[in-house]
Design an enzyme around this catalytic site. Structure first.
Site, PDB file in Angstrom:
ATOM      1  N   THR A 122       0.860  -1.191   0.000  1.00 55.19           N
ATOM      2  CA  THR A 122       0.000   0.000   0.000  1.00 55.19           C
ATOM      3  C   THR A 122       0.897   1.243   0.000  1.00 55.19           C
ATOM      4  O   THR A 122       1.995   1.236   0.574  1.00 55.19           O
ATOM      5  CB  THR A 122      -0.950   0.021   1.214  1.00 55.19           C
ATOM      6  OG1 THR A 122      -0.184   0.121   2.420  1.00 55.19           O
ATOM      7  CG2 THR A 122      -1.827  -1.215   1.270  1.00 55.19           C
ATOM      8  N   GLY A 123       0.414   2.291  -0.665  1.00 52.95           N
ATOM      9  CA  GLY A 123       1.245   3.500  -0.784  1.00 52.95           C
ATOM     10  C   GLY A 123       2.505   3.198  -1.558  1.00 52.95           C
ATOM     11  O   GLY A 123       3.588   3.674  -1.203  1.00 52.95           O
ATOM     12  N   SER A 180       5.290   5.822  -4.352  1.00 51.17           N
ATOM     13  CA  SER A 180       6.371   6.775  -4.024  1.00 51.17           C
ATOM     14  C   SER A 180       7.151   6.290  -2.799  1.00 51.17           C
ATOM     15  O   SER A 180       6.728   5.352  -2.112  1.00 51.17           O
ATOM     16  CB  SER A 180       5.782   8.170  -3.745  1.00 51.17           C
ATOM     17  OG  SER A 180       4.938   8.120  -2.613  1.00 51.17           O
ATOM     18  N   GLY A 181       8.261   6.976  -2.553  1.00 47.64           N
ATOM     19  CA  GLY A 181       9.014   6.802  -1.305  1.00 47.64           C
ATOM     20  C   GLY A 181       9.408   5.371  -0.974  1.00 47.64           C
ATOM     21  O   GLY A 181       9.867   4.608  -1.835  1.00 47.64           O
ATOM     22  N   ILE A 182       9.235   5.025   0.288  1.00 50.73           N
ATOM     23  CA  ILE A 182       9.662   3.709   0.791  1.00 50.73           C
ATOM     24  C   ILE A 182       8.893   2.580   0.090  1.00 50.73           C
ATOM     25  O   ILE A 182       9.457   1.536  -0.244  1.00 50.73           O
ATOM     26  CB  ILE A 182       9.455   3.641   2.324  1.00 50.73           C
ATOM     27  CG1 ILE A 182      10.350   4.676   3.029  1.00 50.73           C
ATOM     28  CG2 ILE A 182       9.733   2.233   2.850  1.00 50.73           C
ATOM     29  CD1 ILE A 182      10.004   4.910   4.506  1.00 50.73           C
ATOM     30  N   SER A 225       7.181   3.687  12.861  1.00 50.70           N
ATOM     31  CA  SER A 225       8.067   4.868  12.828  1.00 50.70           C
ATOM     32  C   SER A 225       8.847   4.982  14.128  1.00 50.70           C
ATOM     33  O   SER A 225       8.373   4.575  15.195  1.00 50.70           O
ATOM     34  CB  SER A 225       7.234   6.135  12.652  1.00 50.70           C
ATOM     35  OG  SER A 225       8.046   7.284  12.820  1.00 50.70           O
ATOM     36  N   TYR A 249       0.650  11.585  15.232  1.00 51.83           N
ATOM     37  CA  TYR A 249       1.413  10.721  14.320  1.00 51.83           C
ATOM     38  C   TYR A 249       2.082   9.590  15.112  1.00 51.83           C
ATOM     39  O   TYR A 249       1.981   8.413  14.751  1.00 51.83           O
ATOM     40  CB  TYR A 249       2.458  11.547  13.568  1.00 51.83           C
ATOM     41  CG  TYR A 249       3.313  10.739  12.611  1.00 51.83           C
ATOM     42  CD1 TYR A 249       2.763  10.156  11.488  1.00 51.83           C
ATOM     43  CD2 TYR A 249       4.683  10.558  12.846  1.00 51.83           C
ATOM     44  CE1 TYR A 249       3.544   9.409  10.602  1.00 51.83           C
ATOM     45  CE2 TYR A 249       5.473   9.824  11.971  1.00 51.83           C
ATOM     46  CZ  TYR A 249       4.893   9.246  10.849  1.00 51.83           C
ATOM     47  OH  TYR A 249       5.676   8.500   9.985  1.00 51.83           O
TER      48      TYR A 249
END
Ligand code: NAD
Length: 248
Positions: A12-13, A16-18, A137, A150
């Site tokens: 998922t996601g 882009s990015g990671i 995170s 967050y």
């Protein structure tokens, strides 16, 4: 180069990015990969760049109905699934006085509710053993002003990794988590900073991260790949903290 030969993976996601870098590494190791995202153009570009073996499904994972529709589309491409990287997330920072209910819900709906129901809905596609990796995170471990929501969404993911590990053990599905410190991805361009503030933000990270630089998405993807592969058959409910020493 074939640690994931014949495996199917959903990220998922992943445009882009990671998530994108993980898709690239999974494909290089022989997997087929579906990336999930909200924006069709971004997904098309990403799949074009990733090449053969990459597929895209459009879905907003902050909404349970959309996740259910996503499952149907995934099932048509991969009737069975081996790996799920629950990576989609947003990072917004605000002092407690400035947090509204909508702002709170938006982050929890994407980062935690989205993760939870993505796993719930895709579980029936795991027909044999499997690996689920949650992108948490460093903010789940350290206290930082403006990071209360967050950090809490990511702390919830770490708790989920442990509880689901126990619950899914009989099905031979391993659940683990990766917790990164600051990584140079588009996420840091979505904080509402001016271009000058963005440059300053980037410079600040160099001084507060003991290793002297931000992480690269490829460095996080390698940790995800480890959990996803048969190199980690005895590792369950664990976490890799990849933070350049920030938690020391
Ligand atoms: P990113 O912004 O490039 O990636 C996030 C992806 O999630 C994007 O492709 C975005 O479109 C997608 N996404 C967001 N909301 C979505 C939704 N509702 N439905 C579907 N897709 C959605 O940034 P990134 O840094 O690669 O972030 C990936 C994950 O890594 C996030 O969960 C983030 O919290 C986590 N993370 C990032 C850092 C960092 O410093 N970059 C550090 C620790 C953890």
């Amino acid at each position: 180069m074939n640690r994931l030969q014949n495996k199917t993976a959903v990220i998922t996601g992943g445009s882009s990015g990671i998530g994108f870098e993980t898709a690239r590494q999974f494909l290089a190791e022989g997997a087929k990969v579906i990336i999930i995202g909200r924006n069709k153009d971004e997904l098309d570009n990403a799949v074009g760049e990733l090449g053969e073996g990459a597929y895209a499904v459009e879905a907003d994972v902050s909404k349970v109905d959309a996740i259910k529709a996503m499952r149907g589309k995934i099932e048509k491409i991969f009737p069975s699934l081996d790996i799920l990287f629950v990576n989609a997330g947003i990072a917004k920072f605000a002092a407690i006085e400035d947090v509204t209910e909508e702002w709170f819900d938006n982050q929890f709906n994407t980062n935690f509710k989205g993760a939870y129901f993505t796993i719930q809905q895709l579980l029936p596609l795991f027909k044999g053993s499997g690996s689920i990796i949650l992108n948490a995170s460093l903010n789940a471990h350290i206290g930082r002003p403006t990071a209360s929501i967050y950090g809490a969404t990511k702390g919830a993911l770490l708790t989920l990794a442990k509880n689901l590990s126990a619950e899914l053990m009989p099905r031979k599905i391993r659940v683990n988590a990766v917790s990164a410190g600051p990584v140079d991805t588009p996420l840091h361009h979505k904080k509402g900073l001016t271009p000058d503030q963005q440059v300053q933000d980037h410079e600040n990270f160099k001084t507060i991260i003991p290793i002297g630089r931000m992480g690269d998405p490829s460095e996080i993807a390698k940790a995800v790949l480890f959990f996803a592969s048969d190199d980690a058959p005895f590792i369950v409910g664990a976490e890799i903290l990849a933070d350049g020493g920030m938690s020391l």
